[in-house]
Design an enzyme around this catalytic site. Structure first.
Site, PDB file in Angstrom:
ATOM      1  N   ASP A  32     -45.113  76.520  19.207  1.00 40.64           N
ATOM      2  CA  ASP A  32     -44.205  77.693  18.769  1.00 40.64           C
ATOM      3  C   ASP A  32     -45.302  78.861  18.447  1.00 40.64           C
ATOM      4  OD1 ASP A  32     -42.633  75.376  18.917  1.00 40.64           O
ATOM      5  OD2 ASP A  32     -43.686  74.771  17.139  1.00 40.64           O
ATOM      6  N   GLU A 243     -33.277  75.246  19.973  1.00 35.18           N
ATOM      7  CA  GLU A 243     -33.655  75.502  18.402  1.00 35.18           C
ATOM      8  C   GLU A 243     -34.432  76.707  19.164  1.00 35.18           C
ATOM      9  OE1 GLU A 243     -36.580  71.890  18.717  1.00 35.18           O
ATOM     10  OE2 GLU A 243     -37.150  72.503  20.888  1.00 35.18           O
TER      11      GLU A 243
END
Ligand code: FUB
Length: 340
Positions: A32, A243
């Site tokens: 991420d 997301e």
């Protein structure tokens, strides 16, 4: 000690068959990656994946991260430095577990680290922590940001100095549970059976207050429209938001990018305002190894780069490694799809 394996080699890195793109960090699992340039230096704010022996489920129980490390490099292809633990869950008064995808911002001499974590009731909230240094250590505010929920904060500072937080993630990220305005634990995935032809759930956005510690307004929906100006539907799983939101501005246009989650694509949509609406434009990157795909896009010395992760080092979805490659656009600003 860290090693940098990759060399990103100009245009050819993304368009033609690239030389092998290797992990940026090999001694810890990282994922991420939110990348920023502060004072001419590149900083990466990733999740720090760990093995906690929790079985994989649709709620992301296997992602049990406990702290964040910040990384820096002077240039793409340069040595990557690990600045150690920047924030640990034990030092966040309100948080219990699962320190998921973070982001960072800078304002008036203060660096801010934004992060999602589950509170003591098992509800994801967004926290903020501050430091005088981009590498921390960061000191967490005693409470999560008021009115925040779900995961994956991404803070974009516009050219006029206003900052906006984008957030949200469905399924394990719990966004669907807030659909009616209050938290409803029963909603596990999208909107649920029978709602497939309704507009898809959107990410959320709010302008930040000047102090960057709280929202300046209630969260709004981020709308993604199809080529006919109609909202993408919940059943459109190859294009709808799941997301990992990110925002960047290029040639005066706002590019909202995100992951489609269960279809494993990184996509983007274009708009004329940080609030949208955004029109779906295409795929930034086809699926990587591993279930999740999550990215950031940043300009470094006039070139644009995609930071992302895959599971090359471990072969396991929850033990990922951060990578970078150049982002290529055509003359209209459309992003060329990468086949990783
Ligand atoms: O790293 C945990 C979660 O997986 C992130 O918050 C999501 O974006 C996905 O990458």
């Amino acid at each position: 000690a860290l090693s940098l394996i990759v060399a990103v080699s100009g245009q050819s890195a993304a368009q033609k068959t690239p030389g092998k793109i290797g992990p940026l960090v090999t001694d810890l699992y990282t994922a991420d990656p939110s990348a920023h340039v502060f004072n001419g230096k590149i900083y990466i704010y990733p999740s720090h994946d760990v093995e906690a022996d929790v079985p994989q489920d649709d709620e992301g129980g296997h992602f049990q991260m406990r702290d964040y490390h910040v990384y820096s490099l002077d240039k793409i292809g340069g040595k990557v430095t690990d600045h150690g633990v920047a924030l640990d869950v034990k030092d966040v008064p309100w948080a219990d577990k699962q320190m998921w995808a973070p982001d960072a911002a800078y304002k008036n001499g203060t660096y801010l680290l934004y992060f999602p974590a589950k509170d003591k009731e098992g509800i994801f909230r967004i926290g903020v922590a501050t430091s005088k240094s981009p590498t921390g250590p960061f000191k967490a505010e005693p409470k999560p940001i008021a009115g925040s929920y779900s995961i994956d904060p991404a803070v974009f500072t516009d050219t006029d100095g206003k900052a906006y937080m984008y957030l949200g993630g469905i399924w394990g990220g719990q966004l669907q549970r807030w659909h009616t305005g209050t938290y409803k634990k029963a909603l596990m995935t999208d909107l649920g059976k029978g709602h497939e032809n309704e507009p898809a759930l959107g990410a959320k956005v709010a302008v930040m207050k000047d102090n960057m510690l709280s929202f300046g307004e209630p969260l709004r929906d981020v709308q993604i429209l199809d080529e006919n100006g109609k909202p993408l539907l919940a059943s459109d799983t190859n294009r709808r938001f799941f997301e990992g939101a990110w925002m960047h501005k290029y040639n005066g246009k706002y590019y909202f990018s995100y992951s489609t989650g269960d279809t494993h694509l990184l996509c983007y949509a274009e708009g004329n305002s940080p609030y949208g609406p955004f029109t779906y434009k295409g795929v930034i990157m086809n699926p990587v190894e591993g279930w999740t795909t999550h990215h950031s896009i940043v300009e470094v010395k006039g070139k644009w780069y995609l930071f992302y992760h895959d599971s090359e080092l471990s072969g396991k979805t929850h033990l990922r490694n951060v990578k970078v490659r150049e982002l290529i656009r055509d003359s209209s600003g459309n992003i060329t799809t990468i086949n990783p």
